[in-house]
Design a protein around this motif. Structure first.
Motif, short mmCIF file in Angstrom:
data_model
loop_
_atom_site.label_atom_id
_atom_site.label_comp_id
_atom_site.label_asym_id
_atom_site.label_seq_id
_atom_site.Cartn_x
_atom_site.Cartn_y
_atom_site.Cartn_z
N GLU A 81 0.76 -1.11 -0.01
CA GLU A 81 -0.04 0.08 -0.15
C GLU A 81 0.89 1.36 0.04
OE1 GLU A 81 -2.94 1.83 3.16
OE2 GLU A 81 -3.66 -0.08 2.40
N HIS A 82 0.68 1.99 -1.01
CA HIS A 82 1.22 3.51 -1.03
C HIS A 82 1.16 4.30 0.53
CE1 HIS A 82 2.06 7.46 -2.00
NE2 HIS A 82 2.62 7.23 -2.74
N PRO A 83 2.12 4.82 0.98
CA PRO A 83 1.94 5.34 2.47
C PRO A 83 1.09 6.36 2.47
CG PRO A 83 4.21 5.73 1.49
CD PRO A 83 3.53 4.79 0.48
N ARG A 84 0.81 7.41 1.30
CA ARG A 84 -0.36 8.34 1.54
C ARG A 84 -1.57 8.10 0.77
NH1 ARG A 84 4.77 10.49 0.42
NH2 ARG A 84 3.95 10.97 -1.81
N HIS A 85 -1.57 7.14 -0.16
CA HIS A 85 -2.85 7.04 -1.12
C HIS A 85 -3.06 5.36 -0.96
CE1 HIS A 85 -1.99 10.81 -3.00
NE2 HIS A 85 -0.60 10.47 -3.13
N ARG A 86 -3.90 5.18 -0.07
CA ARG A 86 -4.23 3.76 0.12
C ARG A 86 -4.85 3.16 -0.91
NH1 ARG A 86 -9.59 3.19 2.83
NH2 ARG A 86 -10.74 5.07 2.29
N GLU A 90 2.15 0.09 -4.62
CA GLU A 90 3.43 0.24 -4.97
C GLU A 90 4.03 -1.17 -5.14
OE1 GLU A 90 5.07 4.13 -2.72
OE2 GLU A 90 5.56 2.13 -1.86
#
Length: 141
Positions: A81-86, A90
């Motif tokens: 999971e992207h750290p800012r955009h769930r 990635e």
């Protein structure tokens, strides 16, 4: 000018020949050139998304999704999971992916050596410089 005498046609013929040789040699690893391209891209830029990979590899997002699913099934790629955009995933190599990439790099290095050995080191370096010039010329439009 005869279309078959064009530089662009020579580039295309060369690319097809190199791709065919890489496909043939990578087959021993049960890997396609597209898989190698994806692995090396993710290795070079960990955390790429599928959309970013599609742009870099000049393929459709659907093609990347299929490749990622296959490599994920082999345990070579993992989604995080992207750290800012769930909702964004990635892509990262796993240990198995790094091992597969190392093995494929050895095969591709053999293809590189075959080409450079047949040209000689000076002509190999000259070809690389000329190809860089071609890439720059077409980027400038």
């Amino acid at each position: 000018m005869d279309p078959l005498e064009r530089v662009t046609w020579a580039l295309r013929r060369t690319e097809l020949a190199v791709q065919a040789l890489k496909e043939q040699r990578l087959r021993s690893l049960d890997m396609a050139v597209a898989h190698y391209a994806l692995l090396i891209s993710v290795h070079s830029e960990p955390g790429l998304t599928g959309a970013e990979l599609a742009r870099r590899l000049n393929v459709t997002p659907q093609a990347v999704a299929s490749l990622v699913a296959r490599l994920e099934g082999r345990g070579q790629i993992e989604r995080r999971e992207h750290p800012r955009h769930r909702h964004v995933q990635e892509l990262h190599l796993t240990d198995a992916g790094r091992a597969a990439l190392r093995a494929a790099d050895e095969v591709i290095d053999g293809v590189e050596r075959q080409i450079v050995d047949s040209l000689g080191p000076d002509a190999g370096a000259q070809l690389r410089a000329l190809l860089d010039q071609v890439a720059e010329a077409v980027r400038e439009g």
